[in-house]
Design an enzyme around this catalytic site. Structure first.
Site, PDB file in Angstrom:
ATOM      1  N   HIS A  82      33.035 -36.235  36.025  1.00 31.52           N
ATOM      2  CA  HIS A  82      31.763 -35.795  35.447  1.00 31.52           C
ATOM      3  C   HIS A  82      30.896 -35.165  36.516  1.00 31.52           C
ATOM      4  O   HIS A  82      30.761 -35.701  37.618  1.00 31.52           O
ATOM      5  CB  HIS A  82      31.020 -37.001  34.841  1.00 31.52           C
ATOM      6  CG  HIS A  82      29.727 -36.619  34.206  1.00 31.52           C
ATOM      7  ND1 HIS A  82      29.646 -36.198  32.901  1.00 31.52           N
ATOM      8  CD2 HIS A  82      28.472 -36.540  34.697  1.00 31.52           C
ATOM      9  CE1 HIS A  82      28.397 -35.904  32.616  1.00 31.52           C
ATOM     10  NE2 HIS A  82      27.653 -36.098  33.693  1.00 31.52           N
ATOM     11  N   ASP A 161      22.370 -42.302  23.059  1.00 33.08           N
ATOM     12  CA  ASP A 161      22.034 -41.339  24.122  1.00 33.08           C
ATOM     13  C   ASP A 161      21.631 -40.000  23.526  1.00 33.08           C
ATOM     14  O   ASP A 161      20.743 -39.326  24.042  1.00 33.08           O
ATOM     15  CB  ASP A 161      23.202 -41.154  25.088  1.00 33.08           C
ATOM     16  CG  ASP A 161      22.847 -40.144  26.177  1.00 33.08           C
ATOM     17  OD1 ASP A 161      21.915 -40.433  26.946  1.00 33.08           O
ATOM     18  OD2 ASP A 161      23.455 -39.064  26.228  1.00 33.08           O
ATOM     19  N   ARG A 168      13.775 -37.676  25.713  1.00 36.73           N
ATOM     20  CA  ARG A 168      13.390 -37.563  27.133  1.00 36.73           C
ATOM     21  C   ARG A 168      13.133 -36.120  27.514  1.00 36.73           C
ATOM     22  O   ARG A 168      12.241 -35.822  28.313  1.00 36.73           O
ATOM     23  CB  ARG A 168      14.498 -38.164  28.019  1.00 36.73           C
ATOM     24  CG  ARG A 168      14.558 -39.685  27.938  1.00 36.73           C
ATOM     25  CD  ARG A 168      15.856 -40.193  28.531  1.00 36.73           C
ATOM     26  NE  ARG A 168      16.068 -39.716  29.873  1.00 36.73           N
ATOM     27  CZ  ARG A 168      17.273 -39.438  30.408  1.00 36.73           C
ATOM     28  NH1 ARG A 168      18.367 -39.633  29.702  1.00 36.73           N
ATOM     29  NH2 ARG A 168      17.373 -39.008  31.628  1.00 36.73           N
ATOM     30  N   SER A 183      22.493 -42.861  30.902  1.00 36.02           N
ATOM     31  CA  SER A 183      22.892 -41.781  29.985  1.00 36.02           C
ATOM     32  C   SER A 183      24.301 -41.296  30.346  1.00 36.02           C
ATOM     33  O   SER A 183      25.174 -41.172  29.476  1.00 36.02           O
ATOM     34  CB  SER A 183      21.865 -40.652  30.101  1.00 36.02           C
ATOM     35  OG  SER A 183      22.338 -39.467  29.538  1.00 36.02           O
ATOM     36  N   LYS A 187      28.236 -42.485  28.388  1.00 36.69           N
ATOM     37  CA  LYS A 187      29.185 -41.514  27.822  1.00 36.69           C
ATOM     38  C   LYS A 187      30.556 -41.650  28.484  1.00 36.69           C
ATOM     39  O   LYS A 187      31.591 -41.514  27.837  1.00 36.69           O
ATOM     40  CB  LYS A 187      28.627 -40.099  27.982  1.00 36.69           C
ATOM     41  CG  LYS A 187      27.484 -39.840  26.986  1.00 36.69           C
ATOM     42  CD  LYS A 187      26.858 -38.479  27.147  1.00 36.69           C
ATOM     43  CE  LYS A 187      26.010 -38.383  28.365  1.00 36.69           C
ATOM     44  NZ  LYS A 187      24.858 -37.533  28.326  1.00 36.69           N
TER      45      LYS A 187
HETATM   46  N1  URA Z   1      23.106 -35.614  32.233  1.00 35.16           N
HETATM   47  C1  URA Z   1      23.170 -36.541  31.268  1.00 35.16           C
HETATM   48  O1  URA Z   1      24.169 -36.652  30.559  1.00 35.16           O
HETATM   49  N2  URA Z   1      22.113 -37.361  31.104  1.00 35.16           N
HETATM   50  C2  URA Z   1      20.995 -37.279  31.859  1.00 35.16           C
HETATM   51  O2  URA Z   1      20.082 -38.064  31.664  1.00 35.16           O
HETATM   52  C3  URA Z   1      20.949 -36.291  32.871  1.00 35.16           C
HETATM   53  C4  URA Z   1      22.024 -35.478  33.035  1.00 35.16           C
END
Ligand code: URA
Length: 441
Positions: A82, A161, A168, A183, A187
């Protein structure tokens, strides 16, 4: 339990209990807690932070707010990767097939671009015919037979999320360390891989502007990974200049294919080798040094490229675009940005480069905008290079003159040219594992 008391407790700097965090995540996901209370809590978290325990609980609750992908039907260790988001970041397109060509499965769930950062799904979909939307069974089947696949997120993956991130985004609470960490890691946990490699970007094109902040975020995410039994490594990499020479969807796939043919730009190649080597190390293929050598071999013997072509074909795409990337082309309207004086490029405001690409049509300002896959920027000069007045810094591509003008205006403000040779900035600052932080500069 009342949401009011939870907000008040965090506002006053107290640690929330597991029950309070569970109540919030469940209530917000199912709609019994309104946006105004959730945003008040996010703002309190922004100012007061969260302990490691609170962040881990929030992450797990969010991960379990929807489906958890069960990858156990695919044999062997599955490694995910990621990136926290950047400009010109096409590393997934290179790293996933490279790692898969060495026998490690990569089942990747990616996102779309928003704002100044690009998204892997948009890049891949610039290949004619390719789809990133398929059933879970088809996804598993491609991972099992080819070794890697990249698909989009279904509606029921981490719904907490999805709601919270959108909130947010409009309440100035994105850049809170525990909220970003939970967050991202929720995932990753829901996506099901056994091991996780994080590319935490740092600099003017990233969420984290300083190495200290990037290391703090990486430590938090590595700790969460450990807490839930998913070994996690993070690399802190430079996003103070775009990665590679191309920014824009088809342009970036073209550059990724050239890199897989052994002809990539030095910075992109170096970052991809480190990312892939660390994924292989996580999968137990050897030391990072041994894995680095294996990756280099796959990039030069054409096997990583063949794996990418196989993945593209399995996802319905025309693999000739990967094997002969010149097929892509770009928009027919173009303009050059030239240096206004002699000197050295001291800095590139990387967020502005990403915004220039968005203005050209290569990105989205809002999530419903349509993308022009053939728009973008080819950078001729980047930070640290010497330029002469009138020399081409970049070529911009768009569908019409109005977009070109907007993109060029944005891009021209991104370069800072000075008279002295600037200090060389490293590409990779640090590696964070459960054993601690290894500074690489
Ligand atoms: N990427 C994400 O998936 N979440 C965040 O809060 C910031 C960057």
């Amino acid at each position: 339990m009342r949401m009011y008391d939870i907000i008040e407790s965090k506002r006053d700097g107290h640690e929330l209990s597991d029950a309070q965090i569970d109540f919030f995540v469940q209530g917000y996901t199912e709609g019994s807690i309104p946006d105004y209370q959730a945003s008040a809590l996010c703002m309190a978290i922004f100012y007061e932070g969260m302990s490691e325990h609170e962040t881990a609980r929030l992450t797990l609750d969010m991960a379990h707010s929807g489906d958890i992908v069960d990858l156990s039907v695919i044999p062997g260790v599955k490694v995910d990767k990621h990136s926290t988001g950047g400009v010109g970041d096409k590393t997934t397109l290179i790293v996933a097939p490279t790692v898969a060509s060495l026998g490690v499965h990569v089942a990747k769930i990616s996102g779309r671009g928003l704002g100044h950062t690009g998204g892997t799904l948009d890049k891949l979909e610039s290949i004619p015919g390719l789809t990133t939307s398929m059933s879970r069974e088809q996804f598993f089947d491609i991972v099992r037979t080819v070794g890697c696949a990249v698909v989009g997120q279904t509606d029921n993956l981490v719904p907490a999320d999805k709601k919270l991130y959108a909130l947010r985004d409009v309440t100035a609470t994105v850049d809170s360390l525990p909220l970003i960490a939970s967050s991202i890691m929720s995932k990753k946990i829901a996506a099901g891989s056994d091991k996780i490699l994080l590319d935490v970007k740092c600099g003017s094109g990233a969420f984290m502007k300083t190495t200290d902040d990037a290391i703090a975020l990486a430590r938090e995410m590595v700790a969460i990974g450990e807490h839930v039994g998913r070994t996690t490594t993070a690399l802190i990499t430079n996003m103070d200049r775009p990665l590679g020479q191309c920014v824009g969807n088809a342009l970036e796939v073209q550059e990724a294919a050239c890199t897989l043919q052994g002809n990539g730009p030095d910075d992109l190649v170096a970052v991809c080798i480190e990312l892939a080597a660390n994924m292989l190390e996580l999968a137990g293929k050897g030391s990072v040094e041994e894995c680095r050598a294996m990756v280099q071999e796959q990039l030069s013997n054409g096997e990583a490229l063949q794996k990418f072509a196989q993945m593209v074909k399995a996802q319905g795409g025309d693999e000739h675009y990967v094997l002969a990337p010149e097929c892509f082309g770009h928009d027919t309207c173009s303009v050059e940005l030239k240096a206004s004086c002699d000197g050295w490029i001291h800095h590139m405001n990387t967020e502005q480069v990403g915004l220039a690409s968005t203005a050209l049509g290569g990105g989205r300002a809002t999530k419903d905008d349509l993308i022009d896959p053939l728009a973008g920027i080819v950078l001729a000069k980047k930070t640290g290079e010497k330029v002469q007045k009138g020399e081409v810094l970049a070529t911009l591509y768009a569908q019409n003159g109005a977009k070109l003008t907007e993109g060029k205006n944005e891009l021209s403000g991104a370069y800072t040219i000075g008279s002295e040779k600037p200090v060389h900035e490293p590409l990779i600052y640090a590696r964070v594992t459960r054993s601690g932080v290894e500074k690489l500069v």
